[in-house]
Scaffold this active site. Sequence first.
Site, PDB file in Angstrom:
ATOM      1  N   HIS A   1       0.696  -0.991   0.480  1.00  0.00           N
ATOM      2  CA  HIS A   1      -0.079  -0.103   0.075  1.00  0.00           C
ATOM      3  C   HIS A   1       1.015   0.941   0.284  1.00  0.00           C
ATOM      4  O   HIS A   1       1.681   0.831  -0.013  1.00  0.00           O
ATOM      5  CB  HIS A   1      -1.107  -0.226   1.179  1.00  0.00           C
ATOM      6  CG  HIS A   1      -1.476  -0.962   1.288  1.00  0.00           C
ATOM      7  ND1 HIS A   1      -1.363  -2.084   2.123  1.00  0.00           N
ATOM      8  CD2 HIS A   1      -2.855  -1.247   1.310  1.00  0.00           C
ATOM      9  CE1 HIS A   1      -2.404  -3.003   2.315  1.00  0.00           C
ATOM     10  NE2 HIS A   1      -3.291  -2.442   1.877  1.00  0.00           N
TER      11      HIS A   1
ATOM     12  N   ASP B   1       2.812   2.165   3.344  1.00  0.00           N
ATOM     13  CA  ASP B   1       3.177   0.745   3.586  1.00  0.00           C
ATOM     14  C   ASP B   1       5.326   1.903   3.121  1.00  0.00           C
ATOM     15  O   ASP B   1       6.034   1.470   4.020  1.00  0.00           O
ATOM     16  CB  ASP B   1       2.721  -0.115   3.117  1.00  0.00           C
ATOM     17  CG  ASP B   1       1.955  -0.720   3.391  1.00  0.00           C
ATOM     18  OD1 ASP B   1       1.063  -0.812   4.293  1.00  0.00           O
ATOM     19  OD2 ASP B   1       1.369  -1.854   2.780  1.00  0.00           O
TER      20      ASP B   1
HETATM   21  C1  XLS Z   1      -7.255  -6.547   4.242  1.00  0.00           C
HETATM   22  C2  XLS Z   1      -7.173  -7.415   3.129  1.00  0.00           C
HETATM   23  C3  XLS Z   1      -6.006  -5.904   3.324  1.00  0.00           C
HETATM   24  C4  XLS Z   1      -5.548  -5.936   1.249  1.00  0.00           C
HETATM   25  C5  XLS Z   1      -5.083  -5.502   1.015  1.00  0.00           C
HETATM   26  O1  XLS Z   1      -7.770  -7.718   5.114  1.00  0.00           O
HETATM   27  O2  XLS Z   1      -6.499  -8.310   3.326  1.00  0.00           O
HETATM   28  O3  XLS Z   1      -4.674  -6.667   3.126  1.00  0.00           O
HETATM   29  O4  XLS Z   1      -4.603  -7.023   0.938  1.00  0.00           O
HETATM   30  O5  XLS Z   1      -5.327  -3.988   0.936  1.00  0.00           O
END
Ligand code: XLS
Length: 438
Positions: free
Chosen positions: A100, A103
């Site tokens: 993201h 991150d």
């Molecule tokens: C949350 C999601 C997230 C997505 C990306 O539950 O799995 O981690 O994979 O935003």
Amino acid sequence: MNKFFKNMPEVKYEGPKSTNPFAYKFYDADRIIDGKTMKEHLKFAMSWWHTLTATGTDQFGDSTIDRTYDEEDPMKVAKARVDAGFEFMKKMGIKYFCFHDVDISPEGNTFEETRNNLKEMVTYIKEKMTGTDIKLLWGTANCFGNPRYMHGAGTSCRADSFAYAAAQIKNAIDATIELGGTGYVFWGGREGYETLLNTRMDFELDNMARLMKMAVKYARSKGFKGDFYIEPKPKEPTKHQYDYDASTVLAFLRKYDLLGDFKLNIEANHATLAGHTFNHDLAVARINGVLGSVDANQGDHQLGWDTDQFPTDVKEATLAMLEIIKAGGFTNGGLNFDAKVRRPSFTYEDIIYGYISGMDTFALGLIKAYEIIEDGRIDEFVESRYSSYNEGIGKKIIEDNTSLEELEEYTLNNNDEGKLESGRQEYLENILNQILYR
Ligand code: XLS
Ligand code: NI
Ligand code: NI
């Protein structure tokens, strides 16, 4: 190279008899199965958020895990994280990563500052990638963590929040393109609602589609050739997530004419939260031609939330790999571990053990899935189960060559309905176990 994962050797394949905790027992990257290496089949990816940033906080307590990499200034931490991430991926033989925006780069005090931070971090990551064979699988924008998204992002009742999400997504797409990513994910953390008493569901869904259309238009205009993905999830954080499961997302994509650009990123623990098996949601995606990528993790049968554990269940991984193989394998997508170590597992070694378990589980799943295909008994049974459609009236039905009137006529004259046959679930489960545990 050995700054963070000190005293830990490179993780290599040593085979099922090895007792070395830092070795793969089943993942043999260059082993060829059905004309492709294991690493090509599996395309493992590291999740930036769980691996490099998550600190073990939960509703009841603070961080248990230090992920500051001996730095304090947020940009320095972010860069040290890149160093740690590449050290880790090289050590593990992992060739892809996912992130993201937030991150990889800290949010600033203004949008402009946030955007500049992201640009600087993208340049830093790009330099790190040079000369390696490590690639970006997909990028995404975190449009759920910041309080501005309390009412949603694309589905917010506030136009300014929608606009901010759009601005964030534009920059996350730029970052994805700049780093050569082949996918862009929408996981709508706050795209859902708590109560219909304050919600216009139709309005919110129309807006969510508007945001996605703008994203496609922008990315394509910048030359992005990869896939967009929606990642279904039924609940958490909102009570009713709009992207409930694969079938719900498919209906949305069809309604808003987004199927040409979007596929699905199926996450194991999200499918199980929706009351499905992981392979059910993979199958729904496969039969509709939209199985794009996979977030591999596992939930806990006793807990009703997204525990994001590293996968250890070989049976589940085998059934998942069967679907992925039947879909023709990955093209732009891959297997991202959307999984984190448990809160008390706070050392760097624990991350390595987590990935070894996930990668070995899916490697074994791949091996076993091909053994099931080669064995042929399950496929043969399924084939014969539908054999009444190979001729006669059955053939007419599947060729769309009959009508209710003709079928009534047929039934009136049909004095021999024939005998029904057993579904043989237990027989098939025995074959599955025989192959899994031999
Ligand atoms: C949350 C999601 C997230 C997505 C990306 O539950 O799995 O981690 O994979 O935003
Ligand atoms: Ni999840
Ligand atoms: Ni996910």
